[in-house]
Scaffold this active site. Sequence first.
Site, PDB file in Angstrom:
ATOM      1  N   PRO A 130     -42.719  51.910   6.409  1.00 61.89           N
ATOM      2  CA  PRO A 130     -41.261  51.733   6.370  1.00 61.89           C
ATOM      3  C   PRO A 130     -40.555  52.706   7.310  1.00 61.89           C
ATOM      4  O   PRO A 130     -40.302  53.852   6.957  1.00 61.89           O
ATOM      5  CB  PRO A 130     -40.910  52.007   4.897  1.00 61.89           C
ATOM      6  CG  PRO A 130     -41.999  52.914   4.413  1.00 61.89           C
ATOM      7  CD  PRO A 130     -43.238  52.529   5.166  1.00 61.89           C
ATOM      8  N   ASP A 152     -41.505  57.901   8.713  1.00 64.26           N
ATOM      9  CA  ASP A 152     -42.148  57.118   7.656  1.00 64.26           C
ATOM     10  C   ASP A 152     -41.458  57.505   6.348  1.00 64.26           C
ATOM     11  O   ASP A 152     -41.622  58.622   5.863  1.00 64.26           O
ATOM     12  CB  ASP A 152     -43.641  57.454   7.611  1.00 64.26           C
ATOM     13  CG  ASP A 152     -44.400  56.681   6.538  1.00 64.26           C
ATOM     14  OD1 ASP A 152     -43.748  56.074   5.661  1.00 64.26           O
ATOM     15  OD2 ASP A 152     -45.648  56.693   6.568  1.00 64.26           O
ATOM     16  N   HIS A 153     -40.688  56.567   5.792  1.00 64.52           N
ATOM     17  CA  HIS A 153     -39.859  56.911   4.626  1.00 64.52           C
ATOM     18  C   HIS A 153     -40.691  57.235   3.397  1.00 64.52           C
ATOM     19  O   HIS A 153     -40.179  57.816   2.427  1.00 64.52           O
ATOM     20  CB  HIS A 153     -38.893  55.765   4.318  1.00 64.52           C
ATOM     21  CG  HIS A 153     -37.573  56.235   3.808  1.00 64.52           C
ATOM     22  ND1 HIS A 153     -37.430  57.350   3.007  1.00 64.52           N
ATOM     23  CD2 HIS A 153     -36.313  55.757   3.986  1.00 64.52           C
ATOM     24  CE1 HIS A 153     -36.158  57.522   2.716  1.00 64.52           C
ATOM     25  NE2 HIS A 153     -35.455  56.576   3.295  1.00 64.52           N
ATOM     26  N   ARG A 154     -41.971  56.886   3.392  1.00 63.19           N
ATOM     27  CA  ARG A 154     -42.834  57.274   2.279  1.00 63.19           C
ATOM     28  C   ARG A 154     -43.096  58.775   2.284  1.00 63.19           C
ATOM     29  O   ARG A 154     -43.385  59.368   1.248  1.00 63.19           O
ATOM     30  CB  ARG A 154     -44.164  56.521   2.354  1.00 63.19           C
ATOM     31  CG  ARG A 154     -44.060  54.999   2.315  1.00 63.19           C
ATOM     32  CD  ARG A 154     -45.400  54.352   2.619  1.00 63.19           C
ATOM     33  NE  ARG A 154     -45.905  54.746   3.936  1.00 63.19           N
ATOM     34  CZ  ARG A 154     -47.098  54.394   4.404  1.00 63.19           C
ATOM     35  NH1 ARG A 154     -47.893  53.640   3.676  1.00 63.19           N
ATOM     36  NH2 ARG A 154     -47.480  54.785   5.608  1.00 63.19           N
ATOM     37  N   VAL A 155     -43.022  59.366   3.488  1.00 65.46           N
ATOM     38  CA  VAL A 155     -43.374  60.778   3.656  1.00 65.46           C
ATOM     39  C   VAL A 155     -42.140  61.645   3.863  1.00 65.46           C
ATOM     40  O   VAL A 155     -41.978  62.701   3.240  1.00 65.46           O
ATOM     41  CB  VAL A 155     -44.327  60.944   4.866  1.00 65.46           C
ATOM     42  CG1 VAL A 155     -44.748  62.394   5.033  1.00 65.46           C
ATOM     43  CG2 VAL A 155     -45.541  60.045   4.728  1.00 65.46           C
TER      44      VAL A 155
END
Length: 440
Positions: free
Chosen positions: A241, A412-415
């Site tokens: 994402p 990376d929106h997860r990170v």
Amino acid sequence: MPIEILMPALSPTMTEGNLTRWLKKEGDEVRSGDIIAEIETDKATMEYEAVDEGRIGKIIVPEGAQGIKVNQPIAVLLEEGEDASSLAQFAAAPASVSKPAIEAEAPPVPREPKTEPPSGPAAPPGQAAPRPVANGGDGRVFASPLARRMAQQAGLDLAAIRGSGPNGRVVKADIDRTLATPGAAPTARPAPHPAAPPSAPVFAKEQVLALAGNPPFTEKPHSAMRRVIARRLSESKQTVPHFYMSVDCAIDDLLKMRKTLNEKSDTRISINDFVIRAAALALRQVPAANASWSDEAILLWERVDVSVAVALDDGLITPIVKAADQKGLAQIAKETKDLAERARTGKLKLEEFQGGTFSISNLGMYGIREFAAVINPPHGCILAVGAGEERPVARAGQLAVATVMTCTLSCDHRVVDGAVGAQFLGAFKKLVEDPLTMLL
């Protein structure tokens, strides 16, 4: 029994390679650690070190062969006391592995691809000693053929055995040691089967021509590198994402300092060297941006290894400036120049382009004002750097002209959350606009 020399996996994700050159011929003696061949992957030509000892009894795959699958036999090694009569069972290379035909008008044959994208980062930078190569990110085990056979017969889990061979490869001595140690023999376990990411739509050539109305065209076959780039970036955009944020940096003071340093030093420092240094220091100030995503946890890297995109004739590669936050501008300049030159000649070592914790892509030299780059997994961010150009700016209520460079961070929106990305860009901007702080 003769030992098969298999096509090695020279990286955790390699599935195919080309046999560029044999450095040993049939009948030659081989010792563990000897360089016996040169193997070409999609990005570099690497040396293949022998793991077992013996005599080359038969070369199965000739020089120049392409598209050789990992773990496919390429030669046979005879151990002490064995004769050539035992080689009859070993056939020549299959028809799918062929030496490229040389034709007067044929274009150069492209190198075959590594078909798998990197599925996980290399060993954590904070570790002094490398982790066993056998524990590959995709479950592949790196071991000699003899060690592999012995482990299979004994029901051992090769991935749990620390190898003592070249580059951490598991060899016969490691199996013997494991079997001789009471209670130390790990039981074999089934290999994991990770879920495959969604695939990008693929059009046959006829479909593309039909959609385009069939205008005149020239067909350019896919190079190995182009196939890998297409696969990896498609999966990155589909599975990661992305979000983007940009900042404008005034670089007039940086340009003045660069001119002064270049006048007083034999080492020519580029704007990109300043960018690498500033990004590395900003990552040290905002360590949450120096991270990668895994299914189990967010990995916060203890070292700042900056991957720098280098354009090649048939694609790009990202050599790594390791521990960039601990290196001065002159050292970074020398290192990036050397890495770029060897990248363009295919002479980089695996560890020089595999891994990294953060990426930089600079298109400023092409006059590109601003762009957004695609994240290079498993990195959590990539910084896209545009050209420095004169723009009108407002200062203390007055209109002025400054040299401004736009930099866009893909996250990376997860990170990396928005606040973390903003903190990184704030630290980066401050360093770029006050370049003296990079010398401290």
